[in-house]
Design an enzyme around this catalytic site. Structure first.
Site, PDB file in Angstrom:
ATOM      1  N   LEU A 109      28.690  36.354  32.459  1.00  0.00           N
ATOM      2  CA  LEU A 109      28.746  36.750  33.870  1.00  0.00           C
ATOM      3  C   LEU A 109      28.727  38.274  34.019  1.00  0.00           C
ATOM      4  CD1 LEU A 109      29.381  36.027  36.920  1.00  0.00           C
ATOM      5  CD2 LEU A 109      31.794  36.282  36.310  1.00  0.00           C
ATOM      6  N   HIS A 133      47.660  42.177  48.778  1.00  0.00           N
ATOM      7  CA  HIS A 133      46.624  42.624  47.833  1.00  0.00           C
ATOM      8  C   HIS A 133      46.960  42.139  46.421  1.00  0.00           C
ATOM      9  CE1 HIS A 133      44.782  44.826  50.990  1.00  0.00           C
ATOM     10  NE2 HIS A 133      45.731  45.748  51.085  1.00  0.00           N
ATOM     11  N   ASP A 137      38.550  39.289  52.427  1.00  0.00           N
ATOM     12  CA  ASP A 137      39.317  39.746  53.595  1.00  0.00           C
ATOM     13  C   ASP A 137      40.519  38.829  53.858  1.00  0.00           C
ATOM     14  OD1 ASP A 137      39.924  41.375  55.716  1.00  0.00           O
ATOM     15  OD2 ASP A 137      38.565  40.371  57.119  1.00  0.00           O
TER      16      ASP A 137
HETATM   17  C1  FPP Z   1      40.889  43.198  52.613  1.00  0.00           C
HETATM   18  O1  FPP Z   1      42.014  42.576  53.162  1.00  0.00           O
HETATM   19  C2  FPP Z   1      41.060  43.452  51.170  1.00  0.00           C
HETATM   20  C3  FPP Z   1      40.976  44.661  50.592  1.00  0.00           C
HETATM   21  C4  FPP Z   1      40.666  45.882  51.327  1.00  0.00           C
HETATM   22  C5  FPP Z   1      41.224  44.835  49.142  1.00  0.00           C
HETATM   23  C6  FPP Z   1      40.884  43.702  48.242  1.00  0.00           C
HETATM   24  C7  FPP Z   1      41.212  44.081  46.844  1.00  0.00           C
HETATM   25  C8  FPP Z   1      41.768  43.260  45.911  1.00  0.00           C
HETATM   26  C9  FPP Z   1      42.100  41.845  46.166  1.00  0.00           C
HETATM   27  C10 FPP Z   1      41.998  43.784  44.539  1.00  0.00           C
HETATM   28  C11 FPP Z   1      40.734  43.663  43.751  1.00  0.00           C
HETATM   29  C12 FPP Z   1      40.936  43.999  42.342  1.00  0.00           C
HETATM   30  C13 FPP Z   1      39.964  43.981  41.403  1.00  0.00           C
HETATM   31  C14 FPP Z   1      40.302  44.357  40.022  1.00  0.00           C
HETATM   32  C15 FPP Z   1      38.571  43.613  41.722  1.00  0.00           C
HETATM   33  P1  FPP Z   1      42.705  43.271  54.425  1.00  0.00           P
HETATM   34  O2  FPP Z   1      43.749  44.202  53.923  1.00  0.00           O
HETATM   35  O3  FPP Z   1      41.659  43.897  55.283  1.00  0.00           O
HETATM   36  O4  FPP Z   1      43.356  42.044  55.139  1.00  0.00           O
HETATM   37  P2  FPP Z   1      43.603  41.920  56.713  1.00  0.00           P
HETATM   38  O5  FPP Z   1      42.244  41.802  57.349  1.00  0.00           O
HETATM   39  O6  FPP Z   1      44.385  40.651  56.793  1.00  0.00           O
HETATM   40  O7  FPP Z   1      44.380  43.126  57.147  1.00  0.00           O
END
Ligand code: FPP
Length: 252
Positions: free
Chosen positions: A136, A42, A25
């Site tokens: 893993l 992201h 997050d």
């Molecule tokens: C939450 O942050 C994050 C997500 C919803 C997406 C996380 C995904 C990735 C990092 C890509 C993963 C890729 C692979 C290949 C596994 P948020 O947007 O809720 O952040 P905020 O709380 O600050 O708004």
């Protein structure tokens, strides 16, 4: 010696969690704090995915599960959903050679059929190409939520009862567990959530019954290997009792 080496030296390899799960997050806030689009957060978050996968693999953790996209995330603005779908497909394809070289086996967890065609193709293709890997186990949760998975397990059980494969009185925890999408993984020993919120957000609801929870205020793109090592050290300092008393645990 740098901070990571210092921390790694303190970790007892015999007391590592077998399975670490992570709620990633804080990407959006990371980007907004820099006046950038949420999608850029992201994109930055993918570097952290690489770091935690690398460290898990290097120190011999057997299972790592990442909450990449929840069932509820479909309700985000379409532009952000599209960016995430693109990034996930792009990242998995880019990382595939390294994943194979490091013997990492990909598992897709969640309602993968709901993913857009291109991302789904890249994800399932990568999963299939790592099927032979024995290091893993990397679980990527996509269009996943704990309630979705438990509901589907209930549907599967109902079908099995209807078709005579199991009697209602024989349903137990194991018969539910083995119908979950996470059935190939043991329950997580440690659940890490970045981004400052202290909640579970519909992640692995069945599986975390006895997991140790670790919350950090760091935003996901700022979570590095040293911070992960700190979480592992904190885990090793906890006493896991599984409902028993401290004396029972200490004296076997
Ligand atoms: C939450 O942050 C994050 C997500 C919803 C997406 C996380 C995904 C990735 C990092 C890509 C993963 C890729 C692979 C290949 C596994 P948020 O947007 O809720 O952040 P905020 O709380 O600050 O708004």
């Amino acid at each position: 010696m740098d901070r990571l080496d210092e921390l790694l030296k303190q970790i007892d390899p015999a007391q590592l969690p077998c399975h670490v799960a992570m709620i990633m997050d804080g990407n959006g806030r990371w980007a907004r704090m820099r006046g950038r689009e949420r999608g850029e957060g992201h994109a930055e978050g993918i570097s952290t995915v690489r770091r935690v996968t690398e460290l898990s693999s290097d120190i011999g953790i057997k299972y790592l599960t990442l909450y990449a996209f929840s069932t509820e995330n479909w309700n985000r603005p379409q532009e952000e959903v599209d960016t995430l779908m693109y990034l996930i497909g792009w990242a998995i394809e880019r990382e595939l050679p390294d994943l194979i070289r490091n013997n990492v086996k990909i598992h897709l967890i969640g309602n993968i059929d709901r993913m857009p065609e291109e991302a789904r193709r890249k994800l399932t293709g990568s999963r299939d190409k790592t099927a032979h890997c024995t290091g893993l186990n990397l679980g990527i949760c996509l269009s996943y939520s704990g309630r979705w998975d438990i509901t589907r397990a209930a549907q599967r059980l109902a079908t099995d009862v209807k078709e005579g494969r199991i009697a209602p009185e024989d349903i137990n925890e194991e018969s539910i567990r083995e119908r979950l999408d996470t059935a190939a993984f043991p329950d997580p020993d440690l659940l890490i959530r970045t981004g400052g919120e202290k909640r579970i957000s519909n992640f692995l609801l069945w599986e975390i019954a006895y997991s140790e929870l670790y919350f950090t205020d760091l935003l996901w793109p700022d979570f590095g290997k040293a911070e992960y090592a700190e979480a592992l050290l904190a885990f090793q300092q906890r006493e896991r009792r599984f409902g028993k008393t401290s004396d029972q645990v200490t004296n076997g």
